[in-house]
Design a protein around this motif. Structure first.
Motif, PDB file in Angstrom:
ATOM      1  N   VAL A  28      14.699 -37.519 -15.154  1.00  0.00           N
ATOM      2  CA  VAL A  28      16.012 -37.720 -15.760  1.00  0.00           C
ATOM      3  C   VAL A  28      17.016 -36.887 -14.966  1.00  0.00           C
ATOM      4  CG1 VAL A  28      17.449 -37.291 -17.797  1.00  0.00           C
ATOM      5  CG2 VAL A  28      15.134 -38.196 -18.071  1.00  0.00           C
ATOM      6  N   ILE A  29      18.158 -37.493 -14.636  1.00  0.00           N
ATOM      7  CA  ILE A  29      19.222 -36.758 -13.953  1.00  0.00           C
ATOM      8  C   ILE A  29      19.982 -35.947 -14.986  1.00  0.00           C
ATOM      9  CG2 ILE A  29      21.252 -36.902 -12.475  1.00  0.00           C
ATOM     10  CD1 ILE A  29      18.713 -37.874 -11.148  1.00  0.00           C
ATOM     11  N   MET A  30      19.916 -34.634 -14.873  1.00  0.00           N
ATOM     12  CA  MET A  30      20.618 -33.749 -15.797  1.00  0.00           C
ATOM     13  C   MET A  30      21.988 -33.410 -15.219  1.00  0.00           C
ATOM     14  SD  MET A  30      17.294 -31.469 -16.901  1.00  0.00           S
ATOM     15  CE  MET A  30      18.109 -30.639 -18.266  1.00  0.00           C
ATOM     16  N   GLY A  31      22.698 -32.499 -15.853  1.00  0.00           N
ATOM     17  CA  GLY A  31      24.078 -32.245 -15.455  1.00  0.00           C
ATOM     18  C   GLY A  31      24.237 -31.669 -14.067  1.00  0.00           C
ATOM     19  N   SER A  32      23.367 -30.732 -13.680  1.00  0.00           N
ATOM     20  CA  SER A  32      23.500 -30.064 -12.389  1.00  0.00           C
ATOM     21  C   SER A  32      22.213 -30.215 -11.595  1.00  0.00           C
ATOM     22  CB  SER A  32      23.803 -28.581 -12.598  1.00  0.00           C
ATOM     23  OG  SER A  32      22.657 -27.920 -13.115  1.00  0.00           O
ATOM     24  N   GLY A  47      16.489 -29.964 -10.762  1.00  0.00           N
ATOM     25  CA  GLY A  47      15.430 -29.526  -9.866  1.00  0.00           C
ATOM     26  C   GLY A  47      14.376 -28.711 -10.579  1.00  0.00           C
ATOM     27  N   ARG A  48      14.824 -27.812 -11.448  1.00  0.00           N
ATOM     28  CA  ARG A  48      13.849 -26.983 -12.160  1.00  0.00           C
ATOM     29  C   ARG A  48      13.060 -27.811 -13.167  1.00  0.00           C
ATOM     30  NH1 ARG A  48      15.411 -21.343 -15.109  1.00  0.00           N
ATOM     31  NH2 ARG A  48      16.285 -22.726 -16.699  1.00  0.00           N
ATOM     32  N   ASP A  49      13.715 -28.767 -13.830  1.00  0.00           N
ATOM     33  CA  ASP A  49      12.991 -29.611 -14.777  1.00  0.00           C
ATOM     34  C   ASP A  49      11.917 -30.426 -14.062  1.00  0.00           C
ATOM     35  OD1 ASP A  49      12.819 -30.930 -17.540  1.00  0.00           O
ATOM     36  OD2 ASP A  49      13.152 -32.658 -16.228  1.00  0.00           O
ATOM     37  N   LEU A  50      12.244 -30.957 -12.882  1.00  0.00           N
ATOM     38  CA  LEU A  50      11.243 -31.711 -12.121  1.00  0.00           C
ATOM     39  C   LEU A  50      10.088 -30.803 -11.713  1.00  0.00           C
ATOM     40  CD1 LEU A  50      13.574 -33.883  -9.848  1.00  0.00           C
ATOM     41  CD2 LEU A  50      12.296 -34.630 -11.868  1.00  0.00           C
ATOM     42  N   TRP A  51      10.411 -29.543 -11.360  1.00  0.00           N
ATOM     43  CA  TRP A  51       9.321 -28.636 -10.992  1.00  0.00           C
ATOM     44  C   TRP A  51       8.383 -28.404 -12.169  1.00  0.00           C
ATOM     45  CZ3 TRP A  51       8.429 -23.678 -13.081  1.00  0.00           C
ATOM     46  CH2 TRP A  51       7.293 -23.060 -12.555  1.00  0.00           C
ATOM     47  N   THR A  52       8.928 -28.224 -13.378  1.00  0.00           N
ATOM     48  CA  THR A  52       8.053 -27.956 -14.525  1.00  0.00           C
ATOM     49  C   THR A  52       7.053 -29.081 -14.731  1.00  0.00           C
ATOM     50  OG1 THR A  52       9.530 -29.008 -16.160  1.00  0.00           O
ATOM     51  CG2 THR A  52       9.897 -26.663 -15.676  1.00  0.00           C
ATOM     52  N   ARG A  53       7.395 -30.280 -14.285  1.00  0.00           N
ATOM     53  CA  ARG A  53       6.506 -31.431 -14.469  1.00  0.00           C
ATOM     54  C   ARG A  53       5.442 -31.518 -13.377  1.00  0.00           C
ATOM     55  NH1 ARG A  53       8.868 -33.827 -18.768  1.00  0.00           N
ATOM     56  NH2 ARG A  53      10.927 -32.932 -19.159  1.00  0.00           N
ATOM     57  N   LEU A  80      24.552 -40.036   0.395  1.00  0.00           N
ATOM     58  CA  LEU A  80      24.915 -39.093  -0.660  1.00  0.00           C
ATOM     59  C   LEU A  80      23.695 -38.744  -1.516  1.00  0.00           C
ATOM     60  CD1 LEU A  80      28.349 -40.559  -1.844  1.00  0.00           C
ATOM     61  CD2 LEU A  80      27.951 -38.649  -0.268  1.00  0.00           C
ATOM     62  N   ALA A  81      22.859 -39.725  -1.803  1.00  0.00           N
ATOM     63  CA  ALA A  81      21.655 -39.469  -2.603  1.00  0.00           C
ATOM     64  C   ALA A  81      20.699 -38.531  -1.876  1.00  0.00           C
ATOM     65  CB  ALA A  81      20.961 -40.779  -2.944  1.00  0.00           C
ATOM     66  N   SER A  82      20.589 -38.676  -0.549  1.00  0.00           N
ATOM     67  CA  SER A  82      19.713 -37.767   0.210  1.00  0.00           C
ATOM     68  C   SER A  82      20.258 -36.342   0.159  1.00  0.00           C
ATOM     69  CB  SER A  82      19.573 -38.245   1.656  1.00  0.00           C
ATOM     70  OG  SER A  82      20.775 -38.071   2.395  1.00  0.00           O
ATOM     71  N   ARG A  83      21.591 -36.209   0.184  1.00  0.00           N
ATOM     72  CA  ARG A  83      22.177 -34.876   0.051  1.00  0.00           C
ATOM     73  C   ARG A  83      21.922 -34.306  -1.346  1.00  0.00           C
ATOM     74  NH1 ARG A  83      28.118 -36.080   2.791  1.00  0.00           N
ATOM     75  NH2 ARG A  83      27.389 -36.422   4.931  1.00  0.00           N
ATOM     76  N   ALA A  84      21.904 -35.182  -2.343  1.00  0.00           N
ATOM     77  CA  ALA A  84      21.615 -34.723  -3.703  1.00  0.00           C
ATOM     78  C   ALA A  84      20.190 -34.184  -3.799  1.00  0.00           C
ATOM     79  CB  ALA A  84      21.822 -35.866  -4.695  1.00  0.00           C
ATOM     80  N   ARG A 101      18.583 -32.728  -1.405  1.00  0.00           N
ATOM     81  CA  ARG A 101      18.667 -31.386  -0.802  1.00  0.00           C
ATOM     82  C   ARG A 101      19.161 -30.382  -1.835  1.00  0.00           C
ATOM     83  NH1 ARG A 101      22.818 -28.353   0.930  1.00  0.00           N
ATOM     84  NH2 ARG A 101      22.441 -26.804   2.588  1.00  0.00           N
ATOM     85  N   SER A 102      20.160 -30.755  -2.636  1.00  0.00           N
ATOM     86  CA  SER A 102      20.691 -29.849  -3.655  1.00  0.00           C
ATOM     87  C   SER A 102      19.664 -29.569  -4.744  1.00  0.00           C
ATOM     88  CB  SER A 102      21.961 -30.443  -4.275  1.00  0.00           C
ATOM     89  OG  SER A 102      22.991 -30.549  -3.310  1.00  0.00           O
ATOM     90  N   LEU A 103      18.840 -30.569  -5.087  1.00  0.00           N
ATOM     91  CA  LEU A 103      17.796 -30.351  -6.089  1.00  0.00           C
ATOM     92  C   LEU A 103      16.874 -29.219  -5.668  1.00  0.00           C
ATOM     93  CD1 LEU A 103      16.754 -34.020  -6.982  1.00  0.00           C
ATOM     94  CD2 LEU A 103      18.047 -32.434  -8.413  1.00  0.00           C
ATOM     95  N   LEU A 104      16.485 -29.224  -4.391  1.00  0.00           N
ATOM     96  CA  LEU A 104      15.581 -28.185  -3.910  1.00  0.00           C
ATOM     97  C   LEU A 104      16.315 -26.857  -3.723  1.00  0.00           C
ATOM     98  CD1 LEU A 104      12.564 -28.429  -1.723  1.00  0.00           C
ATOM     99  CD2 LEU A 104      14.320 -26.879  -0.897  1.00  0.00           C
ATOM    100  N   LEU A 105      17.484 -26.914  -3.099  1.00  0.00           N
ATOM    101  CA  LEU A 105      18.242 -25.693  -2.815  1.00  0.00           C
ATOM    102  C   LEU A 105      18.590 -24.944  -4.097  1.00  0.00           C
ATOM    103  CD1 LEU A 105      19.874 -23.950  -0.770  1.00  0.00           C
ATOM    104  CD2 LEU A 105      21.805 -25.471  -1.215  1.00  0.00           C
ATOM    105  N   TYR A 106      19.199 -25.648  -5.061  1.00  0.00           N
ATOM    106  CA  TYR A 106      19.624 -24.982  -6.292  1.00  0.00           C
ATOM    107  C   TYR A 106      18.468 -24.801  -7.270  1.00  0.00           C
ATOM    108  CZ  TYR A 106      24.264 -25.747  -4.436  1.00  0.00           C
ATOM    109  OH  TYR A 106      25.374 -25.730  -3.628  1.00  0.00           O
ATOM    110  N   GLY A 107      17.445 -25.636  -7.139  1.00  0.00           N
ATOM    111  CA  GLY A 107      16.245 -25.417  -7.937  1.00  0.00           C
ATOM    112  C   GLY A 107      15.598 -24.090  -7.588  1.00  0.00           C
ATOM    113  N   ILE A 108      15.519 -23.792  -6.285  1.00  0.00           N
ATOM    114  CA  ILE A 108      14.986 -22.501  -5.844  1.00  0.00           C
ATOM    115  C   ILE A 108      15.876 -21.367  -6.344  1.00  0.00           C
ATOM    116  CG2 ILE A 108      14.623 -21.058  -3.792  1.00  0.00           C
ATOM    117  CD1 ILE A 108      13.705 -23.681  -2.371  1.00  0.00           C
ATOM    118  N   GLY A 109      17.186 -21.563  -6.242  1.00  0.00           N
ATOM    119  CA  GLY A 109      18.106 -20.542  -6.726  1.00  0.00           C
ATOM    120  C   GLY A 109      17.950 -20.265  -8.210  1.00  0.00           C
ATOM    121  N   SER A 110      17.578 -21.281  -8.981  1.00  0.00           N
ATOM    122  CA  SER A 110      17.439 -21.084 -10.429  1.00  0.00           C
ATOM    123  C   SER A 110      16.251 -20.193 -10.776  1.00  0.00           C
ATOM    124  CB  SER A 110      17.290 -22.444 -11.135  1.00  0.00           C
ATOM    125  OG  SER A 110      16.022 -23.029 -10.877  1.00  0.00           O
ATOM    126  N   PHE A 111      15.264 -20.080  -9.872  1.00  0.00           N
ATOM    127  CA  PHE A 111      14.146 -19.175 -10.124  1.00  0.00           C
ATOM    128  C   PHE A 111      14.590 -17.713 -10.044  1.00  0.00           C
ATOM    129  CE2 PHE A 111      11.581 -22.814  -8.288  1.00  0.00           C
ATOM    130  CZ  PHE A 111      11.042 -23.202  -9.505  1.00  0.00           C
TER     131      PHE A 111
END
Length: 710
Positions: A332-336, A341-347, A545-549, A551-561
């Motif tokens: 599911v695409i969440m707000g940010s 990214g973190r939700d996908l990691w939990t799965r 644009l989707a490919s850049r998104a 990249r953001s999933l991984l970049l900001y997902g790591i930052g959320s840890f």
């Protein structure tokens, strides 16, 4: 033992685990009370460690560690000549039992590592200006009284207690599916609104948050829960009236919104209240006397739109969702991107095996240590005389999807404390293996005499979480660094640095992020291929644009840890200023409202793993300096450029004064030549100067490679 008995015994074991944790908490409280009484006893003029130790049930050394003034006279008498710094302490088994002494803490010298690399040489075209002594302020640590002192692990048992997990807090596989939110895309410059397959045009005069809400819900009365702003940045419309963008954003978010109020959350949703960010804020609103909630966000959180229309941006999100669903059926695409990214990691958290019960969260002390001692990306601008006043060129090399290169290994489990004495007691093979492992090291570093290239290891600079990179030969500084950076300092192609291990954290190697990262890399590759091959221009743009998104999933997902102490932002009417919390900082106000913020410390976040973010950031910083390209049997990075040719670092990018023949295969971590501005160019002295030259270089590079004039 049958399956039923096995399951029942596991349940009993978990119950015992919880009881043990409770008992340890009680024990820690009793030990703290004991230590307090020992300290009080030490105030008596006849107090002696020999009498207090047996009464407390401690050894003499443990009492002296707690209260150094109780040390027997034979331990505090003046000593003879001391050994050199690289000599290990006498007792390698109990470093915590040593009383504190004046002078530098002894460290264990890291072993020399010989790695054959080509040594960079200057060419006549790009020879730097005549060498000049660099001013102290540019290269050396800040002057006494200005340097920020980094946190260190306490000696003895006090520090050993840090090495634990937070009770009943672990990252586990979710047992629910995220709920999708109805989303619209709005260009506030043109008023174009896209909702599913509908395209509407709104009349926006201001556009304030209140006007946007009124216009959107007039056109689409029901169901909208998220409004993405694709262009217009309405929160900057009055920026000229404020000294800082953040002030303008705060005023825009808190302006009156008739019929709506600031959202205070619903259910287990903790994302309540506005999020003040100078460029990508989030406004959260709830309709008065209703359960209708909506948020206004910037699509800039996900990617730079490049002027794409709202319908193309919506196509990009649809394409992103469809691509992720090939790997996560419940995506599911969440707000940010950080939330998603973190939700996908939990799965991807395993439900069987060693971590079936989840990945435990470190103690608050270790999380605080990592927060204060592990920096993020390297941002540094080198100015004359370290570079020529007039640059022959400015060439940009940017690492493609850089962090994805460094997620294959991360630390898991309780880290082991490695003191200087422990490190010195190991064989060279064991020391080398430790530095190759997942570690975070407290080190004393000496830059070699005659060093004439960029700095390698970060050092604390004045300011909150500020870092610089000393490069003046002969200076010594103390810092924290990850294993990849320590390895680079010891094996660089020019001259090995002296590194002394003072203390450290060493984890077991694991792969908690590998499955998540692999799926994101496959999604990125698939979308990047569509961006190159699709015959429809709009779909090519959407795929890019989707490919850049991704990249953001991984970049900001790591930052959320990398959990940080929480800062709560709130608003209070001017008529009730007495209700503002005492420890709050006023960050803005108008005639009706006061906006404040206050720190609340670390929350009980089950997904806080700063050790993973720290390891990836360290590896990425090291790769900016030196990285092996296995396919080509060569090395790339700043240390493989001639001295005096490095102008700047910006997280994943390096700016040089000459082009280099670095191979590029389009894989994560490869260096892509994105800009080339031909000189002579006045060397940039500010970030604004650098960004302006960067943009000009990218435009010139694009023209020269698309058939136009450079």
């Amino acid at each position: 033992m049958d399956a039923k008995t096995y399951t029942a015994t596991l349940a009993e074991l978990r119950a015992l685990r919880d009881e043990i944790k409770k008992a340890r908490a009680v024990l820690a409280k009793l030990e703290a009370e004991r230590d307090k009484k020992i300290t009080a006893l030490a105030g008596h003029h006849k107090a002696k460690a020999e009498r207090i130790a047996p009464a407390a049930g401690l050894s003499l050394a443990e009492v002296v560690t707690l209260v150094p003034t109780l040390a027997p006279e034979d331990l505090t008498a003046p000593a003879g000549p001391t050994e050199p710094a690289e000599t290990a302490p006498a007792d390698p088994t109990e470093p915590g039992d040593e009383p504190r002494t004046a002078g530098p803490v002894p460290g264990a010298v890291a072993p020399e590592m010989t790695v054959r690399m080509p040594v960079p040489t200057s060419t006549p075209q790009s020879a730097p200006a005549e060498p000049q002594p660099a001013p102290d302020a540019a290269a050396a640590p800040a002057r006494a009284g200005e340097t920020r002192t980094l946190l260190a692990i306490p000696e003895g048992m006090a520090g050993d207690r840090w090495f634990s997990f937070t009770t009943n807090l672990a990252s586990t596989h979710p047992n629910f599916t995220q709920q999708a939110r109805s989303t619209v895309f709005l260009d506030t410059d043109t008023g174009i609104l896209v909702h599913r397959d509908q395209t509407l045009r709104l009349e926006l005069k201001s556009p304030s948050a209140g006007e946007i809400l009124q216009a959107v819900f007039h056109a689409l009365p029901e169901g909208v829960e998220r409004i993405y702003i694709t262009a217009g940045d309405p929160w900057h419309r009055d920026a000229d009236r404020y000294p800082y963008l953040k002030d303008a954003v705060t005023a825009w978010l808190n302006a009156p919104t008739p019929g709506w109020r600031t959202d205070t959350g619903r259910g287990k949703d903790r994302m309540a209240g506005h999020f003040v960010h100078p460029r990508n804020p989030v406004g959260r609103y709830q309709r008065e006397n209703s359960e209708q909630h909506v948020e206004i966000r910037s699509v800039g959180e996900w990617f730079d739109t490049g002027g794409a229309a709202p319908d193309t941006i919506r196509d990009a999100f649809v394409l992103l969702w469809k691509t992720l669903r090939t790997h996560w059926t419940d995506a599911v695409i969440m707000g940010s991107p950080s939330q998603t990214g973190r939700d996908l990691w939990t799965r991807t958290i395993p439900t069987r095996g060693q971590f079936a019960d989840g990945y435990p969260v470190l103690s608050e002390e270790l999380r605080g240590l990592l927060h204060s001692t592990a920096g993020q990306g390297r941002t540094e601008l080198l100015t004359p005389p370290d570079v020529p006043e007039q640059l022959p060129a400015l060439v940009e090399y940017d690492r493609t999807f850089a962090y994805a290169k460094h997620t294959w290994k991360s630390g898991v489990g309780t880290p082991r404390r490695v003191t200087a004495a422990t490190f010195a007691s190991w064989s060279e093979k064991e020391q080398t293996k430790a530095l190759f492992g997942c570690g975070h090291w407290h080190v004393r570093v000496t830059v070699p005499d005659g060093w004439d290239h960029v700095g390698i290891l970060p050092a604390p600079a004045p300011g909150e979480r500020a870092w610089h990179y000393p490069r003046t030969g002969g200076i010594t500084f103390t810092t924290w660094a990850g294993g990849p950076e320590i390895y680079t300092a010891l094996t660089n192609p020019l001259q090995p640095w002296k590194v002394e291990i003072l203390d450290g954290l060493l984890w077991d190697d694991g792969k908690p992020l590998d499955d998540w990262s692999r799926k994101l890399k496959e999604s990125w590759s698939r979308l990047a291929a569509q961006a190159d091959l699709h015959t429809d221009e709009q779909q090519r743009t959407a795929a890019r644009l989707a490919s850049r998104a991704v990249r953001s999933l991984l970049l900001y997902g790591i930052g959320s840890f990398a959990q940080r102490p929480r800062i709560v932002t709130g608003t209070t009417p001017r008529t009730a200023e007495r209700d503002i919390p005492e420890d709050a900082e006023i960050i803005g106000f108008d005639e009706h409202t006061v906006t404040w913020q206050r720190p609340t410390g670390f929350s009980r976040d089950p997904y806080a793993h700063p050790e993973w973010a720290a390891g990836i950031w360290s590896a990425a910083r090291a790769a900016l300096l030196s990285m092996r390209m296995r396919e080509d049997n060569t090395h790339v990075g700043a240390l493989h450029a001639p001295p005096g040719t490095v102008v700047a670092f910006r997280t994943d990018a390096i700016y040089l004064t000459q082009p280099l023949d670095w191979p590029y295969h389009g894989q994560p971590g490869d260096y892509l030549n994105k800009g080339h501005l031909i000189g002579p160019i006045t060397a940039p002295t500010t970030e604004e100067d650098l960004l302006a030259l960067r943009d000009a270089g990218r435009a010139a590079f694009h023209r020269s490679h698309s058939g136009g004039e450079a």
